[in-house]
Design a protein around this motif. Sequence first.
Motif, mmCIF file in Angstrom:
data_model
loop_
_atom_site.group_PDB
_atom_site.id
_atom_site.type_symbol
_atom_site.label_atom_id
_atom_site.label_comp_id
_atom_site.label_asym_id
_atom_site.label_seq_id
_atom_site.Cartn_x
_atom_site.Cartn_y
_atom_site.Cartn_z
ATOM 1 N N HIS A 96 0.954 -1.191 0.027
ATOM 2 C CA HIS A 96 0.080 -0.063 -0.026
ATOM 3 C C HIS A 96 1.072 1.338 0.146
ATOM 4 O O HIS A 96 1.815 1.277 0.603
ATOM 5 C CB HIS A 96 -0.916 0.113 1.282
ATOM 6 C CG HIS A 96 -1.768 1.511 1.396
ATOM 7 N ND1 HIS A 96 -1.427 2.041 2.299
ATOM 8 C CD2 HIS A 96 -2.601 1.956 0.683
ATOM 9 C CE1 HIS A 96 -2.313 3.273 2.284
ATOM 10 N NE2 HIS A 96 -2.918 3.171 1.223
ATOM 11 N N GLY A 100 4.248 -0.057 -1.952
ATOM 12 C CA GLY A 100 4.427 -0.790 -3.291
ATOM 13 C C GLY A 100 5.714 -0.225 -3.794
ATOM 14 O O GLY A 100 6.483 -1.113 -4.520
ATOM 15 N N THR A 104 8.366 -3.603 -4.816
ATOM 16 C CA THR A 104 8.798 -3.341 -6.292
ATOM 17 C C THR A 104 10.302 -3.765 -6.233
ATOM 18 O O THR A 104 10.931 -4.444 -7.090
ATOM 19 C CB THR A 104 8.535 -2.010 -6.744
ATOM 20 O OG1 THR A 104 7.364 -1.816 -7.097
ATOM 21 C CG2 THR A 104 9.305 -1.872 -8.372
ATOM 22 N N TYR A 118 -0.686 -4.105 -5.910
ATOM 23 C CA TYR A 118 -0.372 -2.738 -5.528
ATOM 24 C C TYR A 118 -1.936 -2.213 -5.174
ATOM 25 O O TYR A 118 -2.777 -2.120 -5.781
ATOM 26 C CB TYR A 118 0.085 -1.789 -6.908
ATOM 27 C CG TYR A 118 1.423 -2.284 -7.076
ATOM 28 C CD1 TYR A 118 2.604 -1.810 -6.442
ATOM 29 C CD2 TYR A 118 1.770 -3.258 -7.916
ATOM 30 C CE1 TYR A 118 3.840 -2.189 -6.668
ATOM 31 C CE2 TYR A 118 3.132 -3.730 -8.327
ATOM 32 C CZ TYR A 118 4.232 -3.013 -7.796
ATOM 33 O OH TYR A 118 5.378 -3.334 -8.184
ATOM 34 N N ALA A 121 -0.762 2.269 -4.801
ATOM 35 C CA ALA A 121 0.261 2.283 -4.370
ATOM 36 C C ALA A 121 1.253 2.838 -5.564
ATOM 37 O O ALA A 121 0.940 2.820 -6.564
ATOM 38 C CB ALA A 121 0.902 0.698 -3.959
ATOM 39 N N ALA A 123 4.376 2.279 -7.842
ATOM 40 C CA ALA A 123 5.060 1.074 -8.594
ATOM 41 C C ALA A 123 6.056 1.693 -9.738
ATOM 42 O O ALA A 123 5.893 1.980 -10.731
ATOM 43 C CB ALA A 123 3.734 0.313 -9.486
ATOM 44 N N TRP A 202 8.261 -5.653 -11.250
ATOM 45 C CA TRP A 202 7.166 -5.786 -11.904
ATOM 46 C C TRP A 202 7.199 -6.230 -13.495
ATOM 47 O O TRP A 202 6.517 -6.586 -14.216
ATOM 48 C CB TRP A 202 6.034 -4.788 -11.819
ATOM 49 C CG TRP A 202 6.585 -3.328 -12.272
ATOM 50 C CD1 TRP A 202 6.793 -2.341 -11.126
ATOM 51 C CD2 TRP A 202 6.977 -2.643 -13.534
ATOM 52 N NE1 TRP A 202 7.393 -1.235 -11.593
ATOM 53 C CE2 TRP A 202 7.449 -1.481 -13.028
ATOM 54 C CE3 TRP A 202 6.840 -3.116 -14.607
ATOM 55 C CZ2 TRP A 202 7.736 -0.240 -13.804
ATOM 56 C CZ3 TRP A 202 7.238 -2.072 -15.528
ATOM 57 C CH2 TRP A 202 7.704 -0.907 -15.282
ATOM 58 N N SER A 207 1.476 -8.703 -12.158
ATOM 59 C CA SER A 207 0.921 -7.593 -11.251
ATOM 60 C C SER A 207 -0.538 -7.252 -11.383
ATOM 61 O O SER A 207 -1.151 -7.499 -12.294
ATOM 62 C CB SER A 207 2.008 -6.303 -11.479
ATOM 63 O OG SER A 207 3.182 -6.496 -11.426
ATOM 64 N N TYR A 209 -3.519 -4.309 -9.586
ATOM 65 C CA TYR A 209 -3.444 -2.823 -9.148
ATOM 66 C C TYR A 209 -4.983 -2.614 -8.745
ATOM 67 O O TYR A 209 -5.743 -2.701 -9.536
ATOM 68 C CB TYR A 209 -3.147 -1.917 -10.110
ATOM 69 C CG TYR A 209 -2.750 -0.645 -9.629
ATOM 70 C CD1 TYR A 209 -3.350 0.195 -8.824
ATOM 71 C CD2 TYR A 209 -0.986 -0.493 -9.464
ATOM 72 C CE1 TYR A 209 -2.960 1.311 -8.370
ATOM 73 C CE2 TYR A 209 -0.622 0.927 -8.986
ATOM 74 C CZ TYR A 209 -1.538 1.915 -8.240
ATOM 75 O OH TYR A 209 -1.324 3.095 -7.688
ATOM 76 N N GLN A 223 -1.955 6.486 -10.425
ATOM 77 C CA GLN A 223 -2.351 5.016 -10.120
ATOM 78 C C GLN A 223 -2.564 4.164 -11.723
ATOM 79 O O GLN A 223 -1.765 3.393 -11.726
ATOM 80 C CB GLN A 223 -3.421 5.035 -9.380
ATOM 81 C CG GLN A 223 -3.069 5.410 -7.996
ATOM 82 C CD GLN A 223 -4.163 5.294 -7.115
ATOM 83 O OE1 GLN A 223 -5.013 4.020 -6.995
ATOM 84 N NE2 GLN A 223 -4.562 6.283 -5.910
#
Length: 260
Positions: A96, A100, A104, A118, A121, A123, A202, A207, A209, A223
């Motif tokens: 979070h 994130g 990663t 994520y 978060a 990334a 990632w 991944s 999200y 995001q």
Amino acid sequence: MSMPTRRNLIAGSAAIATGALIGAPAAASTRSKPTVVLVHGAFADASGWNDVARILLHDGYRVLAPPNPLRSVSGDSAYLASILATLPGPLVLVGHSYGGMVITNAALGNPNVKALVYVAAFAPDSGETLQQLQLKYPGTKLGEAALDFRQHPGGVDGYVKPEVFREVFAGDLPRSTTDLMAATQRPGDTTTLGEPSGPPAWRTVPSFYLVARDDNLIPAAAQRFMASRARAHTVEVRASHVAMISQPRVTAELIRKAAR
């Protein structure tokens, strides 16, 4: 003592010492389920995952919610990587906010990590910073005026001011809840804002999200950009920055998809 037993003792001791949530699947049929590692971000602690963890534990997953030191990107990532090294695979890492960025980096090179999730978060790509990503699109309310800065022996910590905490961080939670969250928040060292991220896991790990549409800390546009770049399976929800608290069932469902 055999190595598997030693690993179990180390992981269990860490969980007890830090107040992390950990549970072991009871039925033999659930032992193949991955361990879910929940990583919190700045201005928060592992308790933000409590409702999500309860759902996952009820479903038979082993869950670990370790503390995030919030001292530096490289140091926090190395700390998480050291915890992951004690856990048998497969693993699903969930981050979070600043968490994130940590997953990663910490997941890189660990073959046991099968998915990254994520939740509102960061990334990052290689060389990117938190500040760059937070300001990439307009809309964040976490500016310098919203923070209190306090020196400590190794640097400067940032806290969200109590009077703006709910608006910035958790606008869809009751004020009585956010007042408590503001009082108990864990600060992040300001060095984390400008420290570049390393090569992202990632690129090689599937991944997922969860976009929080009403996020006042990481704009939803940012995001979506990060999720698209990571080619993540994406779900959107009407939620503030703490989507895992206000929407725990949606969050848990996305984690279950990643685990499958």
